[in-house]
Design a protein around this motif. Structure first.
Motif, PDB file in Angstrom:
ATOM      1  N   UNK A 247       0.858  -1.187   0.000  1.00 42.75           N
ATOM      2  CA  UNK A 247       0.000   0.000   0.000  1.00 42.75           C
ATOM      3  C   UNK A 247       0.892   1.235   0.000  1.00 42.75           C
ATOM      4  N   UNK A 248       0.475   2.236  -0.721  1.00 39.50           N
ATOM      5  CA  UNK A 248       1.136   3.534  -0.655  1.00 39.50           C
ATOM      6  C   UNK A 248       0.404   4.366   0.404  1.00 39.50           C
ATOM      7  N   UNK A 249       1.014   4.537   1.560  1.00 44.56           N
ATOM      8  CA  UNK A 249       0.322   5.187   2.672  1.00 44.56           C
ATOM      9  C   UNK A 249       0.419   6.711   2.656  1.00 44.56           C
ATOM     10  N   UNK A 298       7.954   0.717   4.049  1.00 44.17           N
ATOM     11  CA  UNK A 298       8.243   1.814   3.112  1.00 44.17           C
ATOM     12  C   UNK A 298       6.950   2.556   2.791  1.00 44.17           C
ATOM     13  N   UNK A 299       6.630   3.546   3.633  1.00 47.69           N
ATOM     14  CA  UNK A 299       5.273   4.102   3.615  1.00 47.69           C
ATOM     15  C   UNK A 299       4.931   4.846   2.326  1.00 47.69           C
ATOM     16  N   UNK A 300       5.933   5.338   1.631  1.00 51.21           N
ATOM     17  CA  UNK A 300       5.625   5.930   0.317  1.00 51.21           C
ATOM     18  C   UNK A 300       6.032   4.934  -0.757  1.00 51.21           C
ATOM     19  N   UNK A 301       5.029   4.333  -1.390  1.00 49.76           N
ATOM     20  CA  UNK A 301       5.279   3.277  -2.383  1.00 49.76           C
ATOM     21  C   UNK A 301       4.446   3.553  -3.613  1.00 49.76           C
ATOM     22  N   UNK A 302       4.977   4.324  -4.555  1.00 48.06           N
ATOM     23  CA  UNK A 302       4.176   4.653  -5.734  1.00 48.06           C
ATOM     24  C   UNK A 302       3.748   3.398  -6.505  1.00 48.06           C
ATOM     25  N   UNK A 303       4.599   2.357  -6.471  1.00 48.02           N
ATOM     26  CA  UNK A 303       4.211   1.117  -7.168  1.00 48.02           C
ATOM     27  C   UNK A 303       3.707   0.129  -6.119  1.00 48.02           C
ATOM     28  N   UNK A 304       2.402   0.168  -5.896  1.00 42.32           N
ATOM     29  CA  UNK A 304       1.815  -0.718  -4.893  1.00 42.32           C
ATOM     30  C   UNK A 304       0.502  -1.261  -5.440  1.00 42.32           C
ATOM     31  N   UNK A 339      -3.479 -13.305  -3.476  1.00 41.94           N
ATOM     32  CA  UNK A 339      -4.043 -13.249  -2.108  1.00 41.94           C
ATOM     33  C   UNK A 339      -3.738 -11.903  -1.461  1.00 41.94           C
ATOM     34  N   UNK A 340      -4.193 -10.806  -2.055  1.00 38.85           N
ATOM     35  CA  UNK A 340      -3.876  -9.517  -1.431  1.00 38.85           C
ATOM     36  C   UNK A 340      -4.650  -9.314  -0.131  1.00 38.85           C
ATOM     37  N   UNK A 341      -3.954  -8.881   0.906  1.00 35.21           N
ATOM     38  CA  UNK A 341      -4.615  -8.542   2.170  1.00 35.21           C
ATOM     39  C   UNK A 341      -4.612  -7.040   2.318  1.00 35.21           C
ATOM     40  N   UNK A 342      -3.457  -6.515   2.721  1.00 33.67           N
ATOM     41  CA  UNK A 342      -3.292  -5.083   2.949  1.00 33.67           C
ATOM     42  C   UNK A 342      -3.779  -4.257   1.733  1.00 33.67           C
ATOM     43  N   UNK A 343      -3.401  -4.697   0.530  1.00 34.75           N
ATOM     44  CA  UNK A 343      -3.737  -3.889  -0.659  1.00 34.75           C
ATOM     45  C   UNK A 343      -5.239  -3.872  -0.916  1.00 34.75           C
ATOM     46  N   UNK A 344      -5.930  -4.937  -0.560  1.00 40.27           N
ATOM     47  CA  UNK A 344      -7.369  -4.962  -0.848  1.00 40.27           C
ATOM     48  C   UNK A 344      -8.166  -4.115   0.140  1.00 40.27           C
ATOM     49  N   UNK A 345      -7.589  -3.829   1.293  1.00 40.38           N
ATOM     50  CA  UNK A 345      -8.296  -2.946   2.229  1.00 40.38           C
ATOM     51  C   UNK A 345      -7.669  -1.546   2.279  1.00 40.38           C
ATOM     52  N   UNK A 346      -6.886  -1.232   1.254  1.00 36.86           N
ATOM     53  CA  UNK A 346      -6.352   0.134   1.141  1.00 36.86           C
ATOM     54  C   UNK A 346      -7.530   1.114   1.094  1.00 36.86           C
ATOM     55  N   UNK A 347      -7.465   2.178   1.867  1.00 42.19           N
ATOM     56  CA  UNK A 347      -8.496   3.238   1.892  1.00 42.19           C
ATOM     57  C   UNK A 347      -9.845   2.747   2.417  1.00 42.19           C
ATOM     58  N   UNK A 348      -9.833   1.589   3.090  1.00 45.19           N
ATOM     59  CA  UNK A 348     -11.107   0.982   3.517  1.00 45.19           C
ATOM     60  C   UNK A 348     -11.472   1.266   4.956  1.00 45.19           C
TER      61      UNK A 348
END
Ligand code: PLP
Length: 490
Positions: A247-249, A298-304, A339-348
């Protein structure tokens, strides 16, 4: 020249930004349901799943996106996802029961991770696909299937310890999960021995790394392993590349660069401390020399998220003619499982906490005590650094211009270590008791993964929120169901 403030502002997409703007609603919810409070946005998970599917389509791949349920316990998120084309990855008996109860049929469920006998039994009994971790687990599963005269169970084999073949050294982490790919032959012997109980439908991996290089080596290794399976007459038809899309946080990459270099300087004593009692997040100063390594996400991740998937699928496979990995999956007529976990709940979702007290320490630092424990928002535990958003009480003066204020955030436990953050966070102004702090974008692991009832303090209630005819609606997480007619009320 004045120093630039070391802010770490969260990246907010329109839905989450709009919710943060609904200040009266957020205050009303905390007044009614207590602090801390978890808020989830089920419509966002559906949108995120759609972004993953679109990436599959761009590469002309078929397959399934399995949400790694462990990232969040919410019923609303899982029920909303059940109303899409996505699938779910469950890693415990409870998660499996939850997914079945949310409306996922067994063909849309995969059981992963370490398994108890009860978890194996329910998975086999209901006919979900089982992602097998080791040959002993395969023996256990076969015994359950035979013992209960169950139909053959579809299995995937989780492999690990892949090695690059291109001559370039790619560092690969060791894992306590999965079977080393070097032992594939003996694992396939076990699969054949249990041919009456299991059907091999795929192979895969999950690597706990952000490195695209490591993942590309593993995916290439899986494609080669397909041939080994086929040479024995086995017919795997899916490759599962696990989770870890990230996730790009943060909203601003420069803030991240500035912050991490300032932290390094602070550890070396070249600038004032930025953390509680000089905590170094893995870095330390040994007689003027920087040692250790920064243990942060790595909280800034443009490619996520789906962009990371896109890059991985576009990578060439050196040992297979240099063609892109997606092309090789297509040529092998293979489905892609993720099996995305974190990425699927980005902004959720976000976690809300009420400010209880603001005071100064003996050292003159601002200490803000919140109505929550550190385990109610485990940003620190997961190494994710982001500033919270202040939501002032009605009538309080709006943020004044000028310099942000650095504060430390303390939790409500009678424990020195109960700090919500061990770093100074920057707020637009000093909050006051009654204000709320919103920890945005915390649905992935930070919201409820670690929450406890220490000191008989409550765990956060959870609510689901959605937009309808231009305004926000809400209900308790456990009573949320997806809209019965699209666009209608849950
Ligand atoms: C087997 C498996 N799949 C998927 C995931 C999800 O990983 P992430 O949340 O980084 O996407 C995990 C996380 O631990 C996992 O263990």
């Amino acid at each position: 020249m004045a120093a630039v403030p070391l802010c770490l502002e969260p990246r907010l997409e329109p839905r989450l930004a709009s919710l943060l703007g609904a200040e009266d609603l957020l205050h009303t919810l905390v007044d009614a349901l207590g602090s801390p409070l978890n808020v989830v946005l089920p419509d966002q998970i559906a949108e995120n799943a759609e972004r993953f599917h679109a990436t599959y389509c761009r590469h002309r791949l078929s397959g399934q996106v399995f949400f790694a349920h462990k990232a969040n316990r919410s019923s609303a998120l899982v029920r909303r996802l059940a109303a899409t084309d996505a699938a779910v990855d469950v890693a415990s008996l409870g998660e499996l029961q939850h997914a079945l109860g949310a409306g996922f049929t067994p063909d849309r469920i995969m059981a992963t991770g370490p398994k108890t006998p009860e978890f194996l039994w329910l998975a086999a009994r209901t006919g979900v696909t089982i992602n097998v971790d080791s040959d002993t687990e395969l023996d256990d599963l076969a015994a359950v299937v035979r013992g209960h005269r169950l139909p053959r169970v579809q299995i995937l084999l989780r492999l690990s310890a892949f090695e690059a073949t291109s001559g370039v050294t790619v560092l690969t982490r060791t894992s306590r999960f999965g079977s080393p790919v070097g032992e594939l032959d003996s694992l396939l012997d076990t699969v054949e021995r249990h041919g009456d109980a299991v059907e091999l439908t795929g192979i895969g991996y999950h690597l706990d790394t952000t490195s695209l290089d490591e993942k590309a080596v593993a995916l290439e290794g899986c494609i080669r392993a397909l041939d080994a399976c086929r040479s024995r007459g086995l017919r795997p038809r899916a490759v599962d590349i696990g989770g870890g899309f990230g996730v790009n946080y943060l909203a601003d990459g420069e803030q991240w660069e500035r912050y991490t270099s300032a932290l390094t300087n602070a550890v070396l004593g070249r600038r004032p401390p930025m953390t509680w009692r000089g905590h170094g997040y893995g870095l330390r100063n040994e007689a003027g020399t920087l040692r250790g390594s920064l243990g942060l996400y790595p909280a800034h991740r443009p490619v996520a998220a789906e962009r990371y998937l896109d890059e991985l699928l576009s990578r060439p496979a050196p040992s297979l003619g240099g063609r892109p990995l997606a092309t090789l999956l297509l040529e092998n007529l293979c489905d892609l499982f993720t099996e995305p976990g974190r990425a699927l709940v980005d902004q959720c979702g976000l976690v809300l906490a009420r400010v209880l007290e603001v005071r100064r320490t003996d050292a003159g630092e601002h200490l803000v005590r919140l109505g929550m424990k550190a385990d109610d928002v485990s940003l620190e535990e997961h190494g994710v650094l982001m500033d919270p958003v202040v939501i002032t009480r009605e009538g309080a003066p709006a943020a004044v211009g000028g310099e942000p204020v650095g504060v430390y955030l303390a939790g409500s436990l009678c424990l020195e270590a109960d700090l919500i953050t061990r770093r100074m966070v920057l707020l637009p102004r000093l909050p006051r008791p009654g204000d709320l702090l919103a920890f945005a974008n915390t649905a992935g692991y930070c919201m409820d993964f670690r929450s406890s009832r220490a000191q008989h303090q409550p765990v956060a209630r959870a609510v689901a929120v959605w937009q309808e005819a231009g305004s926000w609606r809400w209900c308790l997480d456990e009573v949320y169901w997806p809209p019965m007619c699209p666009g209608g009320q849950p």
